[in-house]
Design a protein around this motif. Structure first.
Motif, PDB file in Angstrom:
ATOM      1  N   ALA A   1     -58.043  36.402 -36.534  1.00  0.00           N
ATOM      2  CA  ALA A   1     -58.574  36.273 -35.178  1.00  0.00           C
ATOM      3  C   ALA A   1     -57.646  36.935 -34.158  1.00  0.00           C
ATOM      4  O   ALA A   1     -58.105  37.561 -33.197  1.00  0.00           O
ATOM      5  CB  ALA A   1     -58.779  34.795 -34.829  1.00  0.00           C
ATOM      6  N   LYS A   2     -56.353  36.819 -34.390  1.00  0.00           N
ATOM      7  CA  LYS A   2     -55.387  37.458 -33.491  1.00  0.00           C
ATOM      8  C   LYS A   2     -55.552  38.979 -33.521  1.00  0.00           C
ATOM      9  O   LYS A   2     -55.506  39.636 -32.475  1.00  0.00           O
ATOM     10  CB  LYS A   2     -53.963  37.058 -33.898  1.00  0.00           C
ATOM     11  N   GLU A   3     -55.785  39.528 -34.716  1.00  0.00           N
ATOM     12  CA  GLU A   3     -56.002  40.972 -34.825  1.00  0.00           C
ATOM     13  C   GLU A   3     -57.306  41.369 -34.145  1.00  0.00           C
ATOM     14  O   GLU A   3     -57.378  42.387 -33.452  1.00  0.00           O
ATOM     15  CB  GLU A   3     -56.000  41.412 -36.294  1.00  0.00           C
ATOM     16  N   PHE A   4     -58.348  40.559 -34.335  1.00  0.00           N
ATOM     17  CA  PHE A   4     -59.610  40.835 -33.646  1.00  0.00           C
ATOM     18  C   PHE A   4     -59.399  40.839 -32.126  1.00  0.00           C
ATOM     19  O   PHE A   4     -59.859  41.749 -31.424  1.00  0.00           O
ATOM     20  CB  PHE A   4     -60.686  39.813 -34.009  1.00  0.00           C
ATOM     21  N   ALA A   5     -58.708  39.846 -31.614  1.00  0.00           N
ATOM     22  CA  ALA A   5     -58.474  39.746 -30.166  1.00  0.00           C
ATOM     23  C   ALA A   5     -57.684  40.950 -29.656  1.00  0.00           C
ATOM     24  O   ALA A   5     -57.967  41.470 -28.575  1.00  0.00           O
ATOM     25  CB  ALA A   5     -57.747  38.450 -29.842  1.00  0.00           C
ATOM     26  N   ARG A   6     -56.725  41.400 -30.451  1.00  0.00           N
ATOM     27  CA  ARG A   6     -55.943  42.584 -30.058  1.00  0.00           C
ATOM     28  C   ARG A   6     -56.856  43.805 -29.942  1.00  0.00           C
ATOM     29  O   ARG A   6     -56.830  44.529 -28.951  1.00  0.00           O
ATOM     30  CB  ARG A   6     -54.817  42.844 -31.067  1.00  0.00           C
ATOM     31  N   VAL A   7     -57.683  44.016 -30.966  1.00  0.00           N
ATOM     32  CA  VAL A   7     -58.579  45.172 -30.969  1.00  0.00           C
ATOM     33  C   VAL A   7     -59.622  45.058 -29.861  1.00  0.00           C
ATOM     34  O   VAL A   7     -59.928  46.030 -29.169  1.00  0.00           O
ATOM     35  CB  VAL A   7     -59.252  45.325 -32.355  1.00  0.00           C
TER      36      VAL A   7
ATOM     37  N   PRO B   1     -56.539  27.842 -42.425  1.00  0.00           N
ATOM     38  CA  PRO B   1     -56.575  28.059 -40.969  1.00  0.00           C
ATOM     39  C   PRO B   1     -55.556  29.092 -40.491  1.00  0.00           C
ATOM     40  O   PRO B   1     -55.836  29.854 -39.569  1.00  0.00           O
ATOM     41  CB  PRO B   1     -56.292  26.668 -40.402  1.00  0.00           C
ATOM     42  N   LEU B   2     -54.401  29.154 -41.140  1.00  0.00           N
ATOM     43  CA  LEU B   2     -53.386  30.123 -40.735  1.00  0.00           C
ATOM     44  C   LEU B   2     -53.873  31.552 -40.965  1.00  0.00           C
ATOM     45  O   LEU B   2     -53.645  32.438 -40.139  1.00  0.00           O
ATOM     46  CB  LEU B   2     -52.067  29.873 -41.470  1.00  0.00           C
TER      47      LEU B   2
ATOM     48  N   GLN C   1     -59.299  43.484 -27.159  1.00  0.00           N
ATOM     49  CA  GLN C   1     -58.598  43.369 -25.877  1.00  0.00           C
ATOM     50  C   GLN C   1     -59.052  42.142 -25.093  1.00  0.00           C
ATOM     51  O   GLN C   1     -59.368  42.200 -23.911  1.00  0.00           O
ATOM     52  CB  GLN C   1     -58.774  44.647 -25.056  1.00  0.00           C
ATOM     53  N   VAL C   2     -59.057  41.014 -25.822  1.00  0.00           N
ATOM     54  CA  VAL C   2     -59.381  39.733 -25.187  1.00  0.00           C
ATOM     55  C   VAL C   2     -58.175  38.814 -25.317  1.00  0.00           C
ATOM     56  O   VAL C   2     -57.365  38.950 -26.230  1.00  0.00           O
ATOM     57  CB  VAL C   2     -60.642  39.076 -25.812  1.00  0.00           C
ATOM     58  N   PRO C   3     -58.025  37.855 -24.404  1.00  0.00           N
ATOM     59  CA  PRO C   3     -56.880  36.939 -24.467  1.00  0.00           C
ATOM     60  C   PRO C   3     -56.902  36.118 -25.759  1.00  0.00           C
ATOM     61  O   PRO C   3     -57.963  35.804 -26.290  1.00  0.00           O
ATOM     62  CB  PRO C   3     -57.085  36.022 -23.263  1.00  0.00           C
ATOM     63  N   PHE C   4     -55.718  35.791 -26.235  1.00  0.00           N
ATOM     64  CA  PHE C   4     -55.602  35.001 -27.460  1.00  0.00           C
ATOM     65  C   PHE C   4     -54.358  34.145 -27.369  1.00  0.00           C
ATOM     66  O   PHE C   4     -53.268  34.635 -27.058  1.00  0.00           O
ATOM     67  CB  PHE C   4     -55.530  35.923 -28.677  1.00  0.00           C
ATOM     68  N   ARG C   5     -54.514  32.861 -27.657  1.00  0.00           N
ATOM     69  CA  ARG C   5     -53.377  31.933 -27.588  1.00  0.00           C
ATOM     70  C   ARG C   5     -52.504  32.062 -28.825  1.00  0.00           C
ATOM     71  O   ARG C   5     -52.997  32.243 -29.933  1.00  0.00           O
ATOM     72  CB  ARG C   5     -53.894  30.500 -27.465  1.00  0.00           C
TER      73      ARG C   5
ATOM     74  N   VAL D   1     -62.069  46.408 -37.456  1.00  0.00           N
ATOM     75  CA  VAL D   1     -60.915  45.533 -37.250  1.00  0.00           C
ATOM     76  C   VAL D   1     -60.233  45.398 -38.610  1.00  0.00           C
ATOM     77  O   VAL D   1     -60.837  44.920 -39.569  1.00  0.00           O
ATOM     78  CB  VAL D   1     -61.329  44.153 -36.706  1.00  0.00           C
ATOM     79  N   ASP D   2     -58.989  45.817 -38.709  1.00  0.00           N
ATOM     80  CA  ASP D   2     -58.268  45.834 -39.978  1.00  0.00           C
ATOM     81  C   ASP D   2     -57.616  44.481 -40.264  1.00  0.00           C
ATOM     82  O   ASP D   2     -56.410  44.300 -40.110  1.00  0.00           O
ATOM     83  CB  ASP D   2     -57.226  46.948 -39.957  1.00  0.00           C
ATOM     84  N   ALA D   3     -58.438  43.543 -40.695  1.00  0.00           N
ATOM     85  CA  ALA D   3     -57.924  42.219 -41.049  1.00  0.00           C
ATOM     86  C   ALA D   3     -57.060  42.290 -42.306  1.00  0.00           C
ATOM     87  O   ALA D   3     -56.121  41.506 -42.458  1.00  0.00           O
ATOM     88  CB  ALA D   3     -59.073  41.239 -41.257  1.00  0.00           C
ATOM     89  N   PHE D   4     -57.351  43.224 -43.206  1.00  0.00           N
ATOM     90  CA  PHE D   4     -56.589  43.338 -44.449  1.00  0.00           C
ATOM     91  C   PHE D   4     -55.104  43.525 -44.145  1.00  0.00           C
ATOM     92  O   PHE D   4     -54.260  42.794 -44.663  1.00  0.00           O
ATOM     93  CB  PHE D   4     -57.106  44.492 -45.311  1.00  0.00           C
ATOM     94  N   SER D   5     -54.779  44.494 -43.310  1.00  0.00           N
ATOM     95  CA  SER D   5     -53.364  44.757 -42.991  1.00  0.00           C
ATOM     96  C   SER D   5     -52.728  43.585 -42.257  1.00  0.00           C
ATOM     97  O   SER D   5     -51.573  43.240 -42.504  1.00  0.00           O
ATOM     98  CB  SER D   5     -53.235  46.033 -42.160  1.00  0.00           C
ATOM     99  N   ALA D   6     -53.491  42.967 -41.355  1.00  0.00           N
ATOM    100  CA  ALA D   6     -52.962  41.815 -40.620  1.00  0.00           C
ATOM    101  C   ALA D   6     -52.637  40.672 -41.567  1.00  0.00           C
ATOM    102  O   ALA D   6     -51.599  40.011 -41.422  1.00  0.00           O
ATOM    103  CB  ALA D   6     -53.972  41.365 -39.568  1.00  0.00           C
ATOM    104  N   LEU D   7     -53.500  40.429 -42.539  1.00  0.00           N
ATOM    105  CA  LEU D   7     -53.255  39.356 -43.499  1.00  0.00           C
ATOM    106  C   LEU D   7     -52.148  39.726 -44.483  1.00  0.00           C
ATOM    107  O   LEU D   7     -51.319  38.887 -44.835  1.00  0.00           O
ATOM    108  CB  LEU D   7     -54.549  39.023 -44.245  1.00  0.00           C
TER     109      LEU D   7
END
Length: 195
Positions: free
Chosen positions: A152-158, A145-146, A160-164, A121-127
């Protein structure tokens, strides 16, 4: 792995981390405080950064641990690997970058050593996309928190789980917070600039 020590020396595992943690003179808005903590900015914008001492070939043991979980648990359990960079990856000024190392290179090396079946999960690019926002605390070594939300949004995308979306959460603010970096650095500028 990087650990700042009380005497200012860097202890590393498998790297040639920067150990000259003397006072920075190239930029009057950046200096090295106690324990090798990089202090940038001033006033209510001051930020304390923990230097990273790893290298581009680091993190192999971490990848091997993720691989071992995958091999032990089999295909019934999906293993994800999301390595989180520190604030120094995004907020270290150019003139102070000799005091820390490139975290993205280490993260890429970890991802390159993952076996098929372990999902990076590429959190680096997401951040990095959101670095202009308050994704890391200025006075603490944790993300804000932001930042956690975007990772977390990137993790959920990868996964494939719902994310608010962000607007579905209630905002809570803690006023006057001074985090761990004041204790590490003992720099009064950090104490005088609470979150």
């Amino acid at each position: 792995v990087f650990h700042a020590t009380n005497d200012g020396a860097a202890a590393t595992e498998g790297t040639n981390a920067p150990t000259d943690l003397g006072e920075l003179t190239a930029d009057d808005k950046a200096k090295i405080a106690n324990n090798g903590i990089i202090i940038v900015g001033n006033g209510d914008k001051v930020r304390a950064l923990m230097a990273y001492g790893g290298g581009p070939n680091g993190g192999v043991s971490y990848a091997e641990a993720a691989n071992a979980y995958h091999n032990a648990l089999g295909s019934a359990v999906r293993i994800y690997c999301m390595v989180i960079p520190t604030a120094a990856a995004f907020y270290c000024p150019e003139k102070a970058k000799t005091k820390t190392r490139d975290q993205e290179a280490t993260i890429r090396n970890i991802h390159n050593h993952l076996e098929p079946g372990v999902v990076a999960v590429d959190a680096f690019s997401a951040l990095k996309t959101h670095a202009a926002e308050n994704i890391y605390l200025r006075t603490d070594h944790h993300w804000a928190p932001l930042g956690a939300f975007y990772a977390a949004k990137e993790f959920a995308r990868v996964a494939q789980v719902p994310f608010r979306e962000l607007d579905s959460y209630t905002r809570k603010v803690v006023h006057g917070f001074v985090g761990s970096m004041y204790g590490y650095s003992n720099d009064i500028a950090i104490k005088k600039a609470p979150e």
